[in-house]
Design a protein around this motif. Structure first.
Motif, PDB file in Angstrom:
ATOM      1  N   GLY A 444     -82.699 -41.709  17.459  1.00  0.00           N
ATOM      2  CA  GLY A 444     -81.369 -41.581  16.876  1.00  0.00           C
ATOM      3  C   GLY A 444     -81.408 -40.839  15.554  1.00  0.00           C
ATOM      4  N   GLU A 445     -82.359 -41.208  14.703  1.00  0.00           N
ATOM      5  CA  GLU A 445     -82.488 -40.532  13.406  1.00  0.00           C
ATOM      6  C   GLU A 445     -82.835 -39.051  13.585  1.00  0.00           C
ATOM      7  OE1 GLU A 445     -83.833 -43.299  14.294  1.00  0.00           O
ATOM      8  OE2 GLU A 445     -83.101 -44.848  12.916  1.00  0.00           O
ATOM      9  N   GLU A 446     -83.669 -38.753  14.601  1.00  0.00           N
ATOM     10  CA  GLU A 446     -84.035 -37.357  14.851  1.00  0.00           C
ATOM     11  C   GLU A 446     -82.820 -36.554  15.312  1.00  0.00           C
ATOM     12  OE1 GLU A 446     -86.293 -33.846  15.371  1.00  0.00           O
ATOM     13  OE2 GLU A 446     -86.426 -35.633  14.105  1.00  0.00           O
ATOM     14  N   ALA A 447     -81.949 -37.173  16.120  1.00  0.00           N
ATOM     15  CA  ALA A 447     -80.741 -36.486  16.570  1.00  0.00           C
ATOM     16  C   ALA A 447     -79.828 -36.162  15.386  1.00  0.00           C
ATOM     17  CB  ALA A 447     -80.005 -37.341  17.604  1.00  0.00           C
ATOM     18  N   VAL A 448     -79.708 -37.106  14.460  1.00  0.00           N
ATOM     19  CA  VAL A 448     -78.894 -36.866  13.266  1.00  0.00           C
ATOM     20  C   VAL A 448     -79.504 -35.740  12.431  1.00  0.00           C
ATOM     21  CG1 VAL A 448     -78.124 -37.870  11.085  1.00  0.00           C
ATOM     22  CG2 VAL A 448     -77.959 -39.204  13.197  1.00  0.00           C
ATOM     23  N   ARG A 449     -80.836 -35.751  12.323  1.00  0.00           N
ATOM     24  CA  ARG A 449     -81.503 -34.701  11.543  1.00  0.00           C
ATOM     25  C   ARG A 449     -81.207 -33.311  12.109  1.00  0.00           C
ATOM     26  NH1 ARG A 449     -85.738 -31.364  11.472  1.00  0.00           N
ATOM     27  NH2 ARG A 449     -86.220 -31.857  13.658  1.00  0.00           N
ATOM     28  N   VAL A 450     -81.254 -33.215  13.449  1.00  0.00           N
ATOM     29  CA  VAL A 450     -80.986 -31.927  14.090  1.00  0.00           C
ATOM     30  C   VAL A 450     -79.535 -31.507  13.869  1.00  0.00           C
ATOM     31  CG1 VAL A 450     -80.868 -30.735  16.308  1.00  0.00           C
ATOM     32  CG2 VAL A 450     -82.801 -32.230  15.805  1.00  0.00           C
ATOM     33  N   LEU A 451     -78.607 -32.442  13.976  1.00  0.00           N
ATOM     34  CA  LEU A 451     -77.200 -32.099  13.788  1.00  0.00           C
ATOM     35  C   LEU A 451     -76.924 -31.633  12.363  1.00  0.00           C
ATOM     36  CD1 LEU A 451     -75.396 -34.926  15.801  1.00  0.00           C
ATOM     37  CD2 LEU A 451     -75.672 -32.533  16.440  1.00  0.00           C
ATOM     38  N   LYS A 452     -77.657 -32.181  11.407  1.00  0.00           N
ATOM     39  CA  LYS A 452     -77.477 -31.749  10.015  1.00  0.00           C
ATOM     40  C   LYS A 452     -77.958 -30.313   9.804  1.00  0.00           C
ATOM     41  CE  LYS A 452     -77.586 -36.280   7.763  1.00  0.00           C
ATOM     42  NZ  LYS A 452     -78.295 -37.162   6.803  1.00  0.00           N
ATOM     43  N   LEU A 453     -78.849 -29.845  10.688  1.00  0.00           N
ATOM     44  CA  LEU A 453     -79.320 -28.466  10.594  1.00  0.00           C
ATOM     45  C   LEU A 453     -78.345 -27.472  11.222  1.00  0.00           C
ATOM     46  CD1 LEU A 453     -83.077 -28.961  11.598  1.00  0.00           C
ATOM     47  CD2 LEU A 453     -82.147 -28.739   9.288  1.00  0.00           C
ATOM     48  N   SER A 454     -77.379 -27.995  11.951  1.00  0.00           N
ATOM     49  CA  SER A 454     -76.468 -27.137  12.708  1.00  0.00           C
ATOM     50  C   SER A 454     -75.640 -26.246  11.776  1.00  0.00           C
ATOM     51  CB  SER A 454     -75.525 -27.999  13.562  1.00  0.00           C
ATOM     52  OG  SER A 454     -74.503 -27.213  14.136  1.00  0.00           O
ATOM     53  N   PRO A 455     -75.460 -25.003  12.157  1.00  0.00           N
ATOM     54  CA  PRO A 455     -74.511 -24.163  11.401  1.00  0.00           C
ATOM     55  C   PRO A 455     -73.085 -24.661  11.610  1.00  0.00           C
ATOM     56  CG  PRO A 455     -75.245 -23.040  13.387  1.00  0.00           C
ATOM     57  CD  PRO A 455     -76.072 -24.281  13.288  1.00  0.00           C
TER      58      PRO A 455
END
Length: 480
Positions: A444-455
């Motif tokens: 779950g934390e990794e998914a949030v991390r990836v979404l924060k990288l989203s343009p």
């Protein structure tokens, strides 16, 4: 549940094997009683004990992983029904209920015999006189004997002493404890062997007391052999003739030196430590924060640098505080209300003035008109839904390229979904991430991390005006 059963069963099996190899043949029965009961409690505590050993790794993520973001939706997430799991639980409930009924019936049968037959007080216990022919047996503080044999004095004093030991040492409680475990874990045969070991040790304890009290081993051995063929139908009672085997007869004449007893007890310390180490210690790979360190040392400029340590208190039109945010958490509309930082200091200013002017205030109050600006819309209200630049297929590719699975998760072969919600702001930025459900191992934390990288996304609109949209996203994860 499976992890609990596997770990506890492994521990129970190892401890029981050690008991039969090292302890059962030694004359230290009180310690053996404690060992057997403690082994049960210890083994059930093992699955709930985790000792984390942190191992720092520069590459905490490895392994091939298939990431399949599901279709973005704002509907309620429903789980699929696993009928085979329901069937297993139904079978478990039926069998357990039948065993519980049998257990309760036997308890009631024994207690009713106490109430319906003559009772005589005898040395902190009570003798229950039965009409039918029976061997002495014990349940709690009651010793059941044949009434005719009692009045005709055909019951030897050694037999009274034997049963009295079961009463005074409360052996029935041990039997009830192991029987309850057998009710709950009837599918595991390990508890049958534990009950046999516990009951035999009870007989060792009673035999030891009789031998010490009367000091006539041959007579007592012959007495036991004379009743060896009789059987008792009460599996919850302590029976005089339980396992009249060579083990009991030999144990009566056996001696164990204090040094030998102490040596075997000391051997158990590394045994329990080894079980804890093998079943409870978990190595956790900790990522070296190289990327974070680089980012933290990077030079920030402009308003972001000035307001780095400032807390913005967001207030509505009525002056009520609605939120406390850092600069990076502010929306575009909120940033428009920030007062501009002061002009750069002149060279004539002293060092203290330069330092004070380089750091923003501790608190800044922002009044934002939230009447319509911060309203959150649903998909049904939108004219144009928000989307990732290049389309959702591009977004799926972006997630798959950036999502990383931990080394531990790779070994467990994960397969399942992570559910998240987040806000797509009017400028297309993502905020307010919330994990609805994850699969553990930091997914779950990794998914949030990836979404924060989203343009920034292309925002949703109503009447050609960008609005805030609450978005839901399931991500399917499957490791190779």
């Amino acid at each position: 549940m499976i992890d609990f059963i596997i770990k506890s069963t492994l521990s129970l099996a190892v401890l029981l094997a050690v008991y039969h190899l090292l302890l059962e043949k030694e004359k230290m029965h009180q310690f053996n009683r404690f060992y057997l009961l403690f082994s049960l409690v210890f083994s059930f505590g093992i699955p709930f004990t985790t000792i984390e050993v942190i191992r720092e790794s520069a590459s905490p993520f490895m392994g091939k992983t298939s990431i399949k973001p599901g279709e973005a939706t704002m509907a309620i997430i429903e789980d699929s029904v696993s009928y085979w799991i329901i069937s297993l639980w139904a079978i478990y409930a039926i069998v357990t209920s039948a065993l519980v009924i049998r257990f309760v019936r036997n308890i009631r049968k024994l207690t009713s015999r106490i109430k319906s037959n003559p009772v005589i007080d005898y040395k902190n216990s009570k003798l229950v006189l039965l009409k039918e022919k029976t061997l002495p047996h014990t349940f709690l503080d009651a010793i059941f004997i044949n009434e005719t044999d009692y009045h005709n004095r055909k019951i030897e004093a050694e037999l009274y002493t034997h049963e009295l030991i079961h009463v005074t040492q409360k052996h029935t409680l041990d039997i009830l404890f192991i029987e309850i475990l057998k009710l709950l874990f009837w599918f595991s045969p390990i508890f049958i062997f534990y009950k046999k070991a516990i009951q035999l040790n009870h007989e060792f304890l009673a035999d030891e007391k009789v031998v010490k009290s009367y000091n006539n081993v041959p007579f007592y051995q012959n007495l036991l052999l004379s009743v060896a063929n009789a059987n008792s139908s009460y599996y919850l009672a302590s029976n005089l003739n339980y396992s009249i085997t060579k083990k009991r007869l030999i144990m009566m004449t056996k001696t164990t030196s204090a040094s030998r007893s102490m040596l075997k007890k000391l051997v158990l310390m590394p045994l329990f430590s080894g079980i804890v180490f093998l079943l409870c210690v978990k190595t956790v790979a900790q990522e070296k924060r190289t990327e974070t360190a680089i980012q933290s040392t990077a030079v920030m400029t402009g308003m972001e640098k000035y307001f780095e340590n400032t807390t913005f208190k967001i207030k509505d039109e009525n002056g009520n505080n609605t939120a406390d945010k850092k600069f990076s958490q502010l929306t575009t509309e909120e940033k428009k209300n920030i007062p501009p930082p002061p002009p750069p200091a002149t060279a004539s200013a002293n060092n203290k003035q330069l330092n004070d002017m380089a750091v923003g205030p501790k608190y800044v109050e922002l009044t934002v008109n939230n009447s319509n600006e911060d309203q959150v819309y649903k998909a049904a209200d939108l004219e144009i839904n928000p989307t990732f630049p290049g389309g959702m297929e591009a977004f799926y590719s972006f997630v798959a390229e950036n999502f990383k699975i931990s080394e531990e998760a790779t070994k467990t072969k994960l397969k399942g979904k992570v559910y998240l919600t987040f806000m797509i702001e009017k400028d297309g930025s993502l905020s307010e991430f919330r994990i609805l459900r994850d699969m553990g191992y930091g997914t779950g934390e990794e998914a949030v991390r990836v979404l924060k990288l989203s343009p920034n996304w292309i925002p949703g609109t109503i009447e050609n005006k960008a609005v805030r949209v609450q978005y839901s996203l399931p991500i399917t994860i499957q490791t190779d």
